[in-house]
Structures are given as structure tokens and as C-alpha cells.
Design a protein around this motif. Structure first.
Motif, mmCIF file in Angstrom:
data_model
loop_
_atom_site.group_PDB
_atom_site.id
_atom_site.type_symbol
_atom_site.label_atom_id
_atom_site.label_comp_id
_atom_site.label_asym_id
_atom_site.label_seq_id
_atom_site.Cartn_x
_atom_site.Cartn_y
_atom_site.Cartn_z
ATOM 1 N N LEU A 1 -6.579 -1.751 6.224
ATOM 2 C CA LEU A 1 -7.115 -2.615 5.166
ATOM 3 C C LEU A 1 -8.443 -3.494 5.200
ATOM 4 C CD1 LEU A 1 -3.916 -2.090 3.281
ATOM 5 C CD2 LEU A 1 -6.350 -1.228 2.677
ATOM 6 N N ASP B 1 -2.507 -2.599 7.680
ATOM 7 C CA ASP B 1 -2.654 -3.394 6.946
ATOM 8 C C ASP B 1 -4.177 -3.762 7.867
ATOM 9 O OD1 ASP B 1 -0.608 -4.248 6.140
ATOM 10 O OD2 ASP B 1 0.237 -5.835 7.164
ATOM 11 N N LYS C 1 -11.894 -4.545 3.801
ATOM 12 C CA LYS C 1 -12.517 -5.053 3.056
ATOM 13 C C LYS C 1 -13.376 -6.000 4.150
ATOM 14 C CE LYS C 1 -8.635 -6.545 0.544
ATOM 15 N NZ LYS C 1 -7.115 -6.919 0.532
ATOM 16 N N TYR D 1 1.151 -1.340 -0.020
ATOM 17 C CA TYR D 1 0.035 -0.288 0.203
ATOM 18 C C TYR D 1 0.837 1.106 0.107
ATOM 19 C CZ TYR D 1 1.467 -0.271 5.192
ATOM 20 O OH TYR D 1 1.770 0.607 6.555
ATOM 21 N N GLU E 1 -4.393 0.888 -2.573
ATOM 22 C CA GLU E 1 -4.408 -0.876 -1.921
ATOM 23 C C GLU E 1 -3.942 -0.678 -3.990
ATOM 24 O OE1 GLU E 1 -8.144 -2.686 -0.502
ATOM 25 O OE2 GLU E 1 -8.572 -0.737 -0.081
#
Ligand SMILES: [Zn+2]
Length: 180
Positions: free
Chosen positions: A147, A144, A151, A2, A179
Motif C-alpha cells: 500500500l 501495508d 502511494k 484494509y 484501502e
């Protein structure tokens, strides 16, 4: 992988977020956009409980759930409420650097001693408490984590726009996460 994308003008905001509630959040907080008045929440913000962070947003602009590491896994009913009853269609998930929910095991002894000394807990309870909950609240890495949490939320609430963001405690600004 990223990369962080800073915002110094409205054009820096990702097109899919621009002029949407999350884009407005970025304009208010980073670009000193003049406050409009709101009668209902435009979005839900999930952010860490950390005391170093304060958002510059108008009254009534957002629902905010603050939980360690911006981890909404254990706040699902509140997320559902903001969407179903509050009518929001966007979630800004704001992680931050230097988060205390990263590498919890390194603070295990401080945690246990703190509960014993500050709260009057029995050492054994404190240890059990840490061992039971630290794995649930550990986030690994701030970026992380947001992210993956974004999702998860997109799958759970398919009609809702979800954007992972990072708050840097050094400059108190929000960053977009590209991303790749
Ligand atoms: Zn934190």
C-alpha cells in the motif's frame, strides 16, 4: 486499515481496473481468461523473488521486476525504463503472504551462518552485510508495504495507474486490496 477482495468473476474487479491492463492480469491469473497474443508489454508487474509464486499470463504481456518483498525502491531506473521506453501505463505491485522480507531480524543468525557456510564469507563481513542491508530491505508487513509502495509510485509517476495486490501462497490467487 484494509481488506482483501477476492475475484471470482469479472464483476469483482474494481471498476477502475476492469478492462485495463491490471484487470486483464487479474482475469488471466484468477479467472482463466483465454490468452490473447501481444506484441508489446501492457503493464509492469513488481513482485517478490519468492519461489512459491508463478503468474499465469500470456507471452509478451508484462515486464516483470522481481525483488524481495515487491520492493521497487531500488529498481527505479528499471521502472522508468518500462514506462519511458516500454510504454506501459500501469504497474501491478504484488506482495504475498509469508514473505521472507518481513521480520528479517528474526533470521539474522540463519543469514549470517548461511553466508559463512554456503558462500564462504568471513563471519564479520556477513554480519556487516546483514546490518547494512536488512533495514533497507525489511518491509514490516506485506500488505501495508505494498500500500505504501503504491502511494510512493503514484507520486513518482503521476500518469501511471498503480494497484497494490496480494498473492496468497496457499491458493496461488491474486487479491485486490481495498484501502479504507
Ligand atoms: Zn517475499
Amino acid at each position: 486499515m484494509y481488506r482483501l477482495v477476492s475475484i471470482s468473476s469479472k464483476e469483482d474487479i474494481f471498476p477502475e481496473l476492469r478492462d485495463m491492463p491490471i484487470g486483464l492480469l487479474l482475469e488471466y491469473h484468477n479467472l482463466n481468461r483465454e490468452y490473447e497474443s501481444y506484441t508489446q508489454a501492457q503493464l509492469l508487474i513488481g513482485m517478490c523473488m519468492d519461489n512459491r509464486k508463478h503468474l499465469l499470463i500470456p507471452d509478451n504481456f508484462a515486464f516483470i521486476i522481481r525483488a524481495g518483498g515487491a520492493n521497487l525502491r531500488y529498481s527505479e531506473f528499471k521502472v522508468s525504463y518500462a514506462i519511458a521506453v516500454g510504454g506501459v501505463k500501469s504497474i501491478a505491485l504484488i506482495g504475498h503472504n509469508q514473505c521472507g522480507m518481513v521480520n528479517l531480524v528474526a533470521r539474522k543468525n540463519i543469514f549470517i551462518n548461511g553466508l559463512v557456510e554456503n558462500a564462504g564469507w568471513d563471519r564479520e563481513w556477513a554480519e556487516e552485510h546483514f546490518n547494512q542491508f536488512a533495514p533497507m530491505f525489511e518491509i514490516g508487513n506485506e500488505v501495508d508495504f505494498v500500500l505504501s509502495e503504491a502511494k510512493r509510485l503514484r507520486l513518482r509517476y503521476p500518469k501511471i495507474q498503480v494497484a497494490p495486490l496480494l498473492y496468497k501462497v496457499e491458493d496461488n490467487l491474486l487479491y485486490q486490496i481495498k484501502e479504507s
